[in-house]
Design an enzyme around this catalytic site. Structure first.
Site, PDB file in Angstrom:
ATOM      1  N   HIS A 269      -2.500   4.412  -5.312  1.00 38.59           N
ATOM      2  CA  HIS A 269      -3.224   3.645  -4.308  1.00 38.59           C
ATOM      3  C   HIS A 269      -2.874   4.212  -2.939  1.00 38.59           C
ATOM      4  CE1 HIS A 269      -5.598   0.444  -2.794  1.00 38.59           C
ATOM      5  NE2 HIS A 269      -4.602  -0.294  -2.321  1.00 38.59           N
TER       6      HIS A 269
ATOM      7  N   HIS B  37      -9.628  -8.680  -9.148  1.00 35.15           N
ATOM      8  CA  HIS B  37      -9.618  -8.042  -7.831  1.00 35.15           C
ATOM      9  C   HIS B  37     -11.026  -7.591  -7.422  1.00 35.15           C
ATOM     10  CE1 HIS B  37      -8.221  -5.286  -4.557  1.00 35.15           C
ATOM     11  NE2 HIS B  37      -7.244  -6.169  -4.468  1.00 35.15           N
TER      12      HIS B  37
ATOM     13  N   HIS C 198       2.211  -4.242  -4.444  1.00 35.20           N
ATOM     14  CA  HIS C 198       2.328  -3.480  -3.205  1.00 35.20           C
ATOM     15  C   HIS C 198       2.249  -4.458  -2.031  1.00 35.20           C
ATOM     16  CE1 HIS C 198      -1.971  -3.874  -3.901  1.00 35.20           C
ATOM     17  NE2 HIS C 198      -2.262  -3.398  -2.701  1.00 35.20           N
TER      18      HIS C 198
ATOM     19  N   ASP D  42      -3.433  -8.901   1.079  1.00 36.64           N
ATOM     20  CA  ASP D  42      -4.043  -9.749   0.053  1.00 36.64           C
ATOM     21  C   ASP D  42      -3.170  -9.889  -1.193  1.00 36.64           C
ATOM     22  OD1 ASP D  42      -4.610  -7.012  -0.369  1.00 36.64           O
ATOM     23  OD2 ASP D  42      -6.367  -7.447  -1.586  1.00 36.64           O
ATOM     24  N   HIS D  43      -2.011  -9.231  -1.189  1.00 36.48           N
ATOM     25  CA  HIS D  43      -1.098  -9.325  -2.328  1.00 36.48           C
ATOM     26  C   HIS D  43       0.250  -9.957  -1.970  1.00 36.48           C
ATOM     27  CE1 HIS D  43      -3.554  -6.816  -5.106  1.00 36.48           C
ATOM     28  NE2 HIS D  43      -4.051  -6.409  -3.940  1.00 36.48           N
TER      29      HIS D  43
ATOM     30  N   HIS E 221       0.054  -4.705   0.665  1.00 35.64           N
ATOM     31  CA  HIS E 221      -1.165  -5.056   1.399  1.00 35.64           C
ATOM     32  C   HIS E 221      -1.271  -6.577   1.473  1.00 35.64           C
ATOM     33  CE1 HIS E 221      -3.247  -0.889   0.739  1.00 35.64           C
ATOM     34  NE2 HIS E 221      -2.356  -0.886   1.713  1.00 35.64           N
TER      35      HIS E 221
ATOM     36  N   ASP F  18      -3.574  -2.400  -7.230  1.00 33.34           N
ATOM     37  CA  ASP F  18      -4.804  -1.657  -6.986  1.00 33.34           C
ATOM     38  C   ASP F  18      -4.524  -0.196  -7.324  1.00 33.34           C
ATOM     39  OD1 ASP F  18      -5.045  -4.129  -5.754  1.00 33.34           O
ATOM     40  OD2 ASP F  18      -5.742  -3.349  -3.861  1.00 33.34           O
TER      41      ASP F  18
END
Length: 302
Positions: free
Chosen positions: A138, A265, A61, A65-66, A63, A206
């Site tokens: 998520h 994670h 996805h 942090d990814h 976000h 996530d």
């Protein structure tokens, strides 16, 4: 065989001792990356993996942090003298997100192919691997990935002799390619037994626990699943933020009958994940709470 390296185990933000979650899969001289948060390229260099050989990048996805480490990764790949196309896979909107990020990484010497996954499921085949992308739950559109290396049936030399197929053509049929000889056509099924067990790796973060994860992770050799929180009192926060608890990941692994579970994670607030090892192995025995750069080689069964 497939080489697996969990580059980082952190969620939300990188810490001095914990990089953001990303997975590097090495197979047959090719690299496949899942997610690319800030600092991913540093972890790749720490492990002495190849930037040049990354052919496919899968995103769960969008976000930060990814995906926020992508521009730096692509620039490093450019400096490795790579010129071959790179395939990027992710939820709808992938190309627009990547093009926006790459404003700071212009004029790369390779093309990018974008595959945007519509709906709840899609299968892609790249690098000799079957990649099943499936939706999870998520706060943003998010995908899990089940990656399978299939294995053909055992070659039957007696059957090949019986059919009069010369030995010079055996390897072609073993590789799944039909062939002809003396006006006769032969297919791999003529000389191969039933398909044997391959290698399967499933990566999921996530998400909250959903049945779709169990279905696609079923009988994986390695199941890498989010465990954002470990402490029981964090259950309401996990539900609100749509993340998984350690215990929930373990129960998913058990239901899916996987061989091994790696958690990942971890929340920045979770300073010592390893202290919960005994609690989680009570739910699913073959659970690993990894460190950054945890690696394993998965091979076919004899």
């Amino acid at each position: 065989m497939i080489d697996i390296c969990l580059l980082g185990t952190g969620g939300t933000m990188p810490l001095p001792e914990r990089a953001l979650t990303s997975l590097y899969i090495k197979y047959n001289g090719h690299g496949l990356l899942i997610d690319c948060g800030e600092g991913t390229q540093v972890q790749i260099r720490k492990k002495k993996l190849s930037l040049h050989d990354i052919d496919v990048i899968l995103f769960t996805h969008f976000h930060a942090d990814h995906i926020s480490g992508l521009p730096g990764l692509l620039l490093s790949m450019s400096k490795s003298e790579r010129t071959e196309k790179v395939t990027l896979v992710g939820p709808p909107g992938l190309e627009a997100v990547v093009r926006s990020l790459c404003i700071v990484a212009r004029e790369m010497p390779f093309d990018m192919e974008f595959i945007e996954i519509e709906g709840n499921y899609s299968r892609i085949e790249r690098l000799g691997l079957k990649i099943d992308a499936f939706s999870v739950r998520h706060s943003a559109p998010c995908l899990g990935y089940a990656i399978t290396l299939e294995r053909a049936g055992k070659f039957d030399p007696a059957k090949a002799h019986e059919l009069g197929i010369p030995q010079t053509m055996w390897k072609t049929l073993q590789n799944g390619i039909p062939t002809e000889y003396n006006g006769n056509a032969y297919i791999p099924g003529d000389v191969l037994g039933e398909p044997r067990k391959g290698i399967k790796v499933t990566y999921c973060t996530d998400t909250r626990p959903v049945d779709q994860i169990i279905a696609y992770a079923r009988r994986s050799d390695l199941f890498i699943c989010e465990g954002m929180y470990a402490e029981p009192e964090m259950q309401p926060k996990a539900e609100k933020k749509l993340h998984c608890m350690f215990s929930e990941a373990a129960l998913l692994a058990k239901a899916a009958e996987v061989n091994c579970l790696w958690l990942t994670h971890f929340s920045p607030s979770l300073r010592e994940p390893g202290q919960y090892q005994s609690d989680i192995t009570a739910l699913f025995e073959n659970t690993v709470i990894p460190q950054d750069l945890q690696s394993v080689t998965l091979a076919f069964e004899d």
